[in-house]
Design a protein around this motif. Structure first.
Motif, PDB file in Angstrom:
ATOM      1  N   UNK A 231      20.165  47.386-113.235  1.00  0.00           N
ATOM      2  CA  UNK A 231      20.993  47.297-111.993  1.00  0.00           C
ATOM      3  C   UNK A 231      22.185  48.011-111.917  1.00  0.00           C
ATOM      4  N   UNK A 232      22.086  49.156-110.996  1.00  0.00           N
ATOM      5  CA  UNK A 232      23.209  50.017-110.774  1.00  0.00           C
ATOM      6  C   UNK A 232      24.492  49.169-110.462  1.00  0.00           C
ATOM      7  N   UNK A 233      24.391  48.293-109.585  1.00  0.00           N
ATOM      8  CA  UNK A 233      25.524  47.513-109.333  1.00  0.00           C
ATOM      9  C   UNK A 233      26.096  46.806-110.464  1.00  0.00           C
ATOM     10  N   UNK A 234      25.344  46.257-111.061  1.00  0.00           N
ATOM     11  CA  UNK A 234      25.756  45.430-112.313  1.00  0.00           C
ATOM     12  C   UNK A 234      26.222  46.135-113.240  1.00  0.00           C
ATOM     13  N   UNK A 235      25.735  47.155-113.535  1.00  0.00           N
ATOM     14  CA  UNK A 235      26.149  48.435-114.604  1.00  0.00           C
ATOM     15  C   UNK A 235      27.786  48.836-114.300  1.00  0.00           C
ATOM     16  N   UNK A 236      27.865  49.076-112.861  1.00  0.00           N
ATOM     17  CA  UNK A 236      29.202  49.749-112.471  1.00  0.00           C
ATOM     18  C   UNK A 236      30.162  48.539-112.843  1.00  0.00           C
ATOM     19  N   UNK A 237      30.036  47.310-112.350  1.00  0.00           N
ATOM     20  CA  UNK A 237      30.828  46.278-112.494  1.00  0.00           C
ATOM     21  C   UNK A 237      31.349  45.985-113.931  1.00  0.00           C
ATOM     22  N   UNK A 238      30.473  46.058-114.901  1.00  0.00           N
ATOM     23  CA  UNK A 238      30.637  46.118-116.441  1.00  0.00           C
ATOM     24  C   UNK A 238      31.799  47.067-116.705  1.00  0.00           C
ATOM     25  N   UNK A 239      31.483  48.487-116.211  1.00  0.00           N
ATOM     26  CA  UNK A 239      32.250  49.552-116.359  1.00  0.00           C
ATOM     27  C   UNK A 239      33.676  49.472-115.815  1.00  0.00           C
ATOM     28  N   UNK A 240      33.854  48.630-114.639  1.00  0.00           N
ATOM     29  CA  UNK A 240      35.120  48.370-114.187  1.00  0.00           C
ATOM     30  C   UNK A 240      35.879  47.586-115.236  1.00  0.00           C
ATOM     31  N   UNK A 241      35.176  46.119-115.646  1.00  0.00           N
ATOM     32  CA  UNK A 241      35.898  45.457-116.690  1.00  0.00           C
ATOM     33  C   UNK A 241      36.407  46.165-117.786  1.00  0.00           C
ATOM     34  N   UNK A 242      35.394  47.044-118.194  1.00  0.00           N
ATOM     35  CA  UNK A 242      35.779  47.711-119.532  1.00  0.00           C
ATOM     36  C   UNK A 242      37.019  48.594-119.286  1.00  0.00           C
ATOM     37  N   UNK A 243      37.125  49.360-118.164  1.00  0.00           N
ATOM     38  CA  UNK A 243      37.932  50.077-117.681  1.00  0.00           C
ATOM     39  C   UNK A 243      39.450  49.385-117.663  1.00  0.00           C
ATOM     40  N   UNK A 244      39.379  48.285-117.072  1.00  0.00           N
ATOM     41  CA  UNK A 244      40.644  47.305-116.771  1.00  0.00           C
ATOM     42  C   UNK A 244      41.177  46.738-118.228  1.00  0.00           C
TER      43      UNK A 244
END
Length: 407
Positions: free
Chosen positions: A288-301
Motif C-alpha cells: 500500500x503506497x500511502x502506508x509505506x510512505x508513512x512508515x518511511x516518515x516514522x523511520x526518518x523522524x
C-alpha cells in the motif's frame, strides 16, 4: 498497597564489571532481547520487574557512568543514551527505572566530596541501586517542602514524595530536601538507606503508561541521616554544571527508545496482519503506497531524533570536561533540540503503530497499545513546549536557558 523493603529478592552473587563502551552496548542489546520477551505480560498484569531489575543492575550496566578513576567504565554520554534507548525499545518501564540512578551518580560527580564519591561509586560498582524521592505533588509551585533539620551531630528528614521512579527497587533513595540556616534556605540531595527506620515506600503509581516503573510515593518520617549522606544541591546550580542537560538527555533517549520499539512492532504487524485500503488496488498492506510512505516518515523522524541525541551527547560531554556558562548553555539547548525531536518521533511512531496496524491492532491480547501509553505518559515528564521556547530564545535573543534541578 504498602510494600516492605524486604519483599524484593535479596541481591546474590557478584556484579559484572564492564570495561568499555562497546561492551556496554553489546550487553544492553543482549539484555534488551530477553527483556522484550515478557514485556507485554508485565505491562498487562502490572507485574513489577524485580527479577529483571536485579539482572539489569548485576549486569554492570548500572555502573557504567562511574568514572574510571573510581574503577568504572566511565562511558560517554552517547553510550549511556544508546544503552537506555535499547532497553526502552524492549520495555519502556525498564528503560526508565535507572534514569534517576544515573542522575544521582552525576550529582555526586558534580557536587559530592571526594569521600562521598569514593563511597557511593563503590556501592554502585557493588550493585547498589539508587532510586529517587525528588518530586512533590499537591501544590501549585515547585517549592520543596521536605525538610532536613539538625539533630545534634546528625540530621532528621521529614516529607512526602511522589513519582519516585526506582524507589521500590532501590538500596538508597536520594531525596531532595531543604534546610534553614543563617544564610537562608538551602537544598540538598540526601542519600537515604531504603531500609532506614521511618522510610515507607508505597506502590501507588496507577498511571495508564509506564505501568511497572514503580513510580509510587515515599513517606519519610523523622528519618535519621548521617552528615556524609548529604550532598549539596543548590550549589550545583549556582554555577554552570551539566546536571540538568545530563538528566534531560536520558529522558530523550527513553522516548526515542519507546518509539523504536513501536516501529519494530509495526513492521512485522503490517507484513503479517494488516490489510491494505481498498483504493490502493494491491493485495498486501506492505504494498500500500500511502502506508509505506508513512512508515518511511516514522523511520526518518526516529533517525533524526537519534542523530540529535548523539549530537547533544557529544556537546554534553564537552561541557562536562570544561563547564562554563557558554558550554553548559550549548549543552542545554542541544538537549532541548533532542528532547523536542524525540517527543514528536516517539508519539508519532506509537500512534502509527495503531493507525497503520488497523483495528485488530487495538485488541487487548496483542498489547500493542502499551507503546502509545508509555510514549504519551513519559513524554509528559516535562513540557516540550518549553524546549522550543528555550531554543528560540537562545538563537533569537541570545538568552541562556535557566539552570535548575527539574529533571
Amino acid at each position: 498497597m504498602t510494600l516492605e523493603l524486604s519483599d524484593p529478592p535479596a541481591a546474590t552473587g557478584g556484579v559484572h564489571r564492564i570495561g568499555d563502551d562497546a561492551e556496554a552496548i553489546e550487553l544492553a542489546r543482549a539484555l534488551a532481547e530477553d527483556f522484550a520477551l515478557e514485556a507485554r505480560t508485565r505491562d498487562q498484569e502490572r507485574r513489577l520487574p524485580y527479577a529483571e531489575v536485579e539482572r539489569y543492575s548485576r549486569s554492570g550496566l548500572w555502573a557504567i557512568t562511574v568514572p574510571r578513576a573510581h574503577g568504572g567504565a566511565g562511558v560517554s554520554t552517547h553510550t549511556l543514551t544508546r544503552v537506555i534507548a535499547l532497553v526502552a525499545a524492549a520495555d519502556g518501564s525498564l528503560g526508565h527505572i535507572p534514569q534517576n540512578h544515573f542522575y544521582a551518580l552525576e550529582a555526586l560527580r558534580v557536587g559530592g566530596t571526594e569521600a562521598q564519591q569514593a563511597f557511593f561509586y563503590q556501592r554502585a560498582l557493588a550493585g547498589d541501586r539508587f532510586g529517587n524521592a525528588l518530586a512533590e505533588i499537591g501544590h501549585k509551585d515547585y517549592r520543596r517542602r521536605t525538610t532536613l533539620r539538625r539533630d545534634g551531630a546528625a540530621w532528621r528528614l521529614d516529607g512526602r514524595k511522589f513519582y519516585c521512579t526506582g524507589a521500590l527497587f532501590a538500596d538508597w533513595i536520594p531525596t531532595l530536601a531543604v534546610s534553614q540556616d543563617e544564610s537562608g534556605e538551602n537544598s540538598h540531595l540526601v542519600f537515604v538507606p531504603a531500609d532506614a527506620p521511618g522510610v515507607q515506600v508505597t506502590d501507588d503509581w496507577d498511571g495508564f503508561g509506564q505501568r511497572v516503573t514503580g513510580s509510587g510515593s515515599v513517606h519519610l518520617q523523622d528519618v535519621h541521616v548521617q552528615p556524609e549522606w548529604i550532598v549539596p544541591f543548590k550549589a550545583s546550580f549556582e554555577r554552570p554544571t551539566t546536571i540538568g542537560p545530563f538528566a534531560q538527555i536520558m529522558h530523550a533517549a527513553i522516548d526515542a527508545g519507546i518509539g523504536h520499539g513501536a516501529l519494530q512492532a509495526l513492521l512485522p504487524w503490517v507484513r503479517e496482519h494488516a490489510r491494505p485500503w481498498v483504493d490502493a488496488g494491491v493485495e498486501r498492506a506492505d504494498q500500500d503506497p500511502l502506508l509505506v510512505a508513512q512508515i518511511g516518515d516514522v523511520h526518518v523522524r526516529l533517525r533524526a531524533a537519534d542523530a540529535l541525541i548523539a549530537r547533544a551527547a557529544r556537546i554534553v560531554d564537552a561541557a562536562r570536561r570544561a563547564p562554563d556558562e557558554q558550554s553548559v548553555a550549548r549543552a542545554s539547548v542541544a538537549v532541548a533540540q533532542a528532547k523536542a525531536a524525540s517527543t514528536r518521533a516517539s508519539l508519532l511512531a506509537a500512534n502509527k503503530l495503531l493507525e497503520l496496524g488497523g483495528t485488530s491492532a487495538t485488541l487487548n491480547r496483542h498489547g500493542l497499545d502499551r507503546y502509545w501509553r508509555n510514549a504519551r505518559t513519559h513524554t509528559l515528564h516535562d513540557p516540550v513546549r518549553w524546549k522550543y521556547h528555550a531554543i528560540g530564545n537562545y538563537y533569537l535573543n541570545g538568552r541562556i536557558p535557566p539552570r535548575h534541578g527539574a529533571i
